[in-house]
Design a protein around this motif. Structure first.
Motif, PDB file in Angstrom:
ATOM      1  N   VAL A  85    -139.530  45.670 -15.224  1.00 12.11           N
ATOM      2  CA  VAL A  85    -140.612  46.497 -15.752  1.00 12.11           C
ATOM      3  C   VAL A  85    -140.168  47.047 -17.098  1.00 12.11           C
ATOM      4  CG1 VAL A  85    -142.022  48.540 -15.374  1.00 12.11           C
ATOM      5  CG2 VAL A  85    -141.346  47.123 -13.429  1.00 12.11           C
ATOM      6  N   GLU A  86    -141.064  46.934 -18.071  1.00 14.55           N
ATOM      7  CA  GLU A  86    -140.772  47.411 -19.418  1.00 14.55           C
ATOM      8  C   GLU A  86    -141.995  48.151 -19.953  1.00 14.55           C
ATOM      9  OE1 GLU A  86    -139.634  45.482 -23.765  1.00 14.55           O
ATOM     10  OE2 GLU A  86    -139.916  44.182 -22.035  1.00 14.55           O
ATOM     11  N   ALA A  87    -141.762  49.315 -20.553  1.00 16.08           N
ATOM     12  CA  ALA A  87    -142.844  50.065 -21.197  1.00 16.08           C
ATOM     13  C   ALA A  87    -142.995  49.544 -22.623  1.00 16.08           C
ATOM     14  CB  ALA A  87    -142.535  51.545 -21.204  1.00 16.08           C
ATOM     15  N   VAL A  88    -144.197  49.053 -22.958  1.00 11.95           N
ATOM     16  CA  VAL A  88    -144.486  48.527 -24.285  1.00 11.95           C
ATOM     17  C   VAL A  88    -145.707  49.265 -24.804  1.00 11.95           C
ATOM     18  CG1 VAL A  88    -145.074  46.481 -25.628  1.00 11.95           C
ATOM     19  CG2 VAL A  88    -143.597  46.268 -23.622  1.00 11.95           C
ATOM     20  N   ASP A  89    -145.531  50.064 -25.842  1.00  8.18           N
ATOM     21  CA  ASP A  89    -146.578  50.941 -26.350  1.00  8.18           C
ATOM     22  C   ASP A  89    -147.083  51.801 -25.187  1.00  8.18           C
ATOM     23  OD1 ASP A  89    -146.334  49.959 -28.944  1.00  8.18           O
ATOM     24  OD2 ASP A  89    -147.796  48.368 -28.580  1.00  8.18           O
ATOM     25  N   SER A  90    -148.371  51.777 -24.914  1.00  7.92           N
ATOM     26  CA  SER A  90    -148.894  52.568 -23.802  1.00  7.92           C
ATOM     27  C   SER A  90    -149.195  51.687 -22.593  1.00  7.92           C
ATOM     28  CB  SER A  90    -150.156  53.307 -24.241  1.00  7.92           C
ATOM     29  OG  SER A  90    -151.152  52.376 -24.611  1.00  7.92           O
ATOM     30  N   ALA A  91    -148.581  50.506 -22.539  1.00 10.76           N
ATOM     31  CA  ALA A  91    -148.793  49.566 -21.431  1.00 10.76           C
ATOM     32  C   ALA A  91    -147.481  49.318 -20.709  1.00 10.76           C
ATOM     33  CB  ALA A  91    -149.349  48.259 -21.972  1.00 10.76           C
ATOM     34  N   LEU A  92    -147.585  48.742 -19.537  1.00 12.76           N
ATOM     35  CA  LEU A  92    -146.414  48.296 -18.794  1.00 12.76           C
ATOM     36  C   LEU A  92    -146.414  46.777 -18.766  1.00 12.76           C
ATOM     37  CD1 LEU A  92    -146.568  50.678 -15.696  1.00 12.76           C
ATOM     38  CD2 LEU A  92    -144.990  50.825 -17.629  1.00 12.76           C
ATOM     39  N   LEU A  93    -145.253  46.188 -19.019  1.00 11.92           N
ATOM     40  CA  LEU A  93    -145.083  44.742 -18.935  1.00 11.92           C
ATOM     41  C   LEU A  93    -144.214  44.470 -17.713  1.00 11.92           C
ATOM     42  CD1 LEU A  93    -145.466  41.908 -20.119  1.00 11.92           C
ATOM     43  CD2 LEU A  93    -143.406  42.299 -21.464  1.00 11.92           C
ATOM     44  N   ILE A  94    -144.764  43.761 -16.738  1.00 13.76           N
ATOM     45  CA  ILE A  94    -144.066  43.473 -15.495  1.00 13.76           C
ATOM     46  C   ILE A  94    -143.809  41.979 -15.432  1.00 13.76           C
ATOM     47  CG2 ILE A  94    -144.193  43.542 -12.973  1.00 13.76           C
ATOM     48  CD1 ILE A  94    -146.456  45.767 -14.890  1.00 13.76           C
ATOM     49  N   THR A  95    -142.559  41.601 -15.233  1.00 11.70           N
ATOM     50  CA  THR A  95    -142.191  40.206 -15.081  1.00 11.70           C
ATOM     51  C   THR A  95    -141.686  40.006 -13.662  1.00 11.70           C
ATOM     52  OG1 THR A  95    -141.585  40.080 -17.411  1.00 11.70           O
ATOM     53  CG2 THR A  95    -140.747  38.341 -15.979  1.00 11.70           C
ATOM     54  N   VAL A  96    -142.240  39.008 -12.986  1.00  8.32           N
ATOM     55  CA  VAL A  96    -141.872  38.720 -11.602  1.00  8.32           C
ATOM     56  C   VAL A  96    -141.411  37.267 -11.520  1.00  8.32           C
ATOM     57  CG1 VAL A  96    -142.671  38.640  -9.207  1.00  8.32           C
ATOM     58  CG2 VAL A  96    -143.618  40.351 -10.768  1.00  8.32           C
ATOM     59  N   ALA A  97    -140.190  37.062 -11.033  1.00 10.01           N
ATOM     60  CA  ALA A  97    -139.694  35.724 -10.723  1.00 10.01           C
ATOM     61  C   ALA A  97    -139.792  35.580  -9.209  1.00 10.01           C
ATOM     62  CB  ALA A  97    -138.257  35.563 -11.190  1.00 10.01           C
ATOM     63  N   THR A 120    -144.511  25.820  -0.934  1.00 10.32           N
ATOM     64  CA  THR A 120    -144.074  24.663  -1.723  1.00 10.32           C
ATOM     65  C   THR A 120    -142.616  24.742  -2.152  1.00 10.32           C
ATOM     66  OG1 THR A 120    -144.796  25.711  -3.784  1.00 10.32           O
ATOM     67  CG2 THR A 120    -146.399  24.312  -2.629  1.00 10.32           C
ATOM     68  N   ARG A 121    -141.983  25.901  -1.956  1.00  8.47           N
ATOM     69  CA  ARG A 121    -140.593  26.145  -2.372  1.00  8.47           C
ATOM     70  C   ARG A 121    -140.407  25.981  -3.882  1.00  8.47           C
ATOM     71  NH1 ARG A 121    -139.348  28.342   2.058  1.00  8.47           N
ATOM     72  NH2 ARG A 121    -138.830  27.138   3.880  1.00  8.47           N
ATOM     73  N   THR A 122    -141.464  26.248  -4.651  1.00  5.12           N
ATOM     74  CA  THR A 122    -141.369  26.147  -6.106  1.00  5.12           C
ATOM     75  C   THR A 122    -141.132  27.522  -6.708  1.00  5.12           C
ATOM     76  OG1 THR A 122    -143.782  26.319  -6.279  1.00  5.12           O
ATOM     77  CG2 THR A 122    -142.845  24.113  -6.267  1.00  5.12           C
ATOM     78  N   ARG A 123    -140.339  27.548  -7.760  1.00  4.49           N
ATOM     79  CA  ARG A 123    -140.007  28.798  -8.458  1.00  4.49           C
ATOM     80  C   ARG A 123    -140.960  28.996  -9.634  1.00  4.49           C
ATOM     81  NH1 ARG A 123    -135.479  31.062  -6.903  1.00  4.49           N
ATOM     82  NH2 ARG A 123    -134.008  29.853  -5.684  1.00  4.49           N
ATOM     83  N   HIS A 124    -141.353  30.257  -9.845  1.00  4.42           N
ATOM     84  CA  HIS A 124    -142.254  30.601 -10.942  1.00  4.42           C
ATOM     85  C   HIS A 124    -141.820  31.922 -11.551  1.00  4.42           C
ATOM     86  CE1 HIS A 124    -145.207  27.552  -9.718  1.00  4.42           C
ATOM     87  NE2 HIS A 124    -144.877  27.886  -8.496  1.00  4.42           N
ATOM     88  N   VAL A 125    -142.184  32.115 -12.795  1.00  2.00           N
ATOM     89  CA  VAL A 125    -142.012  33.395 -13.473  1.00  2.00           C
ATOM     90  C   VAL A 125    -143.359  33.737 -14.086  1.00  2.00           C
ATOM     91  CG1 VAL A 125    -140.838  34.662 -15.299  1.00  2.00           C
ATOM     92  CG2 VAL A 125    -139.579  32.945 -13.982  1.00  2.00           C
ATOM     93  N   ALA A 126    -143.840  34.941 -13.792  1.00  2.00           N
ATOM     94  CA  ALA A 126    -145.136  35.369 -14.317  1.00  2.00           C
ATOM     95  C   ALA A 126    -144.996  36.760 -14.908  1.00  2.00           C
ATOM     96  CB  ALA A 126    -146.186  35.369 -13.212  1.00  2.00           C
ATOM     97  N   SER A 127    -145.703  36.990 -15.996  1.00  2.00           N
ATOM     98  CA  SER A 127    -145.721  38.308 -16.631  1.00  2.00           C
ATOM     99  C   SER A 127    -147.119  38.881 -16.553  1.00  2.00           C
ATOM    100  CB  SER A 127    -145.291  38.207 -18.095  1.00  2.00           C
ATOM    101  OG  SER A 127    -143.933  37.820 -18.169  1.00  2.00           O
ATOM    102  N   PHE A 128    -147.173  40.180 -16.319  1.00  2.00           N
ATOM    103  CA  PHE A 128    -148.439  40.897 -16.198  1.00  2.00           C
ATOM    104  C   PHE A 128    -148.363  42.118 -17.089  1.00  2.00           C
ATOM    105  CE2 PHE A 128    -147.268  38.816 -12.290  1.00  2.00           C
ATOM    106  CZ  PHE A 128    -148.367  38.033 -12.032  1.00  2.00           C
ATOM    107  N   ARG A 129    -149.470  42.455 -17.696  1.00  2.00           N
ATOM    108  CA  ARG A 129    -149.531  43.603 -18.599  1.00  2.00           C
ATOM    109  C   ARG A 129    -150.677  44.493 -18.160  1.00  2.00           C
ATOM    110  NH1 ARG A 129    -147.515  43.811 -23.350  1.00  2.00           N
ATOM    111  NH2 ARG A 129    -148.223  44.816 -25.193  1.00  2.00           N
ATOM    112  N   THR A 130    -150.371  45.765 -18.014  1.00  2.00           N
ATOM    113  CA  THR A 130    -151.442  46.712 -17.702  1.00  2.00           C
ATOM    114  C   THR A 130    -152.234  46.956 -18.974  1.00  2.00           C
ATOM    115  OG1 THR A 130    -150.039  48.616 -18.184  1.00  2.00           O
ATOM    116  CG2 THR A 130    -150.123  47.862 -15.893  1.00  2.00           C
ATOM    117  N   PRO A 131    -153.501  47.301 -18.853  1.00  2.00           N
ATOM    118  CA  PRO A 131    -154.300  47.594 -20.051  1.00  2.00           C
ATOM    119  C   PRO A 131    -153.678  48.742 -20.840  1.00  2.00           C
ATOM    120  CG  PRO A 131    -155.710  47.354 -18.141  1.00  2.00           C
ATOM    121  CD  PRO A 131    -154.294  47.361 -17.636  1.00  2.00           C
ATOM    122  N   GLY A 132    -153.825  48.665 -22.133  1.00  2.00           N
ATOM    123  CA  GLY A 132    -153.279  49.697 -23.016  1.00  2.00           C
ATOM    124  C   GLY A 132    -152.412  49.046 -24.064  1.00  2.00           C
ATOM    125  N   GLY A 133    -152.165  49.737 -25.114  1.00  2.00           N
ATOM    126  CA  GLY A 133    -151.320  49.190 -26.172  1.00  2.00           C
ATOM    127  C   GLY A 133    -151.976  48.032 -26.883  1.00  2.00           C
TER     128      GLY A 133
END
Length: 121
Positions: free
Chosen positions: A88-100, A106-119
């Motif tokens: 979790v990272e605070a970027v401007d007035s938003a939060l950036l969440i990265t989940v691996a 399927t046993r497949t690996r993924h990385v996804a990033s999500f940003r809350t509204p703001g900034g």
């Protein structure tokens, strides 16, 4: 194929669909941006990240948010995925969440990033 979330219409005018792994990503996003109490039949569902955007920042807030996300993923999506890493990272007035994560089916690996509204977008 499953129905895409959020609901959308594809180029042919039909309900948009998505592949199963992308559907899992959509489920994570829905969990993160839903506030507990927002869903009538599942009042405990959600991580409530939109409410945290206006809280004071700092390393303590990031650690708390990381814990909230990790526990929400385990509780509500543990039957679908295993979360290997949550950042979790605070970027401007938003939060950036990265989940691996690993999709259990399927046993497949993924990385996804999500940003809350703001900034900035």
């Amino acid at each position: 194929m499953t129905i895409d979330h959020p609901y959308d219409i594809d180029g042919s005018g039909r309900t948009a669909t998505t592949d199963p792994d992308e559907h899992v990503r959509d489920m994570i996003e829905q969990l993160l941006l839903t506030a507990p109490g927002e869903r009538v039949m599942r009042p405990d569902f959600g991580a409530g990240l939109l409410q945290l955007v206006f809280e004071p920042g700092g390393p303590e807030a990031a650690a708390t948010t990381q814990y909230l996300v990790q526990s929400a993923l385990e509780r509500h999506l543990g039957h679908v995925l295993t979360a290997d890493l949550v950042e979790v990272e605070a970027v401007d007035s938003a939060l950036l969440i990265t989940v691996a994560y690993v999709v259990l089916r399927t046993r497949t690996r993924h990385v996804a990033s999500f940003r809350t509204p703001g900034g900035r977008p």
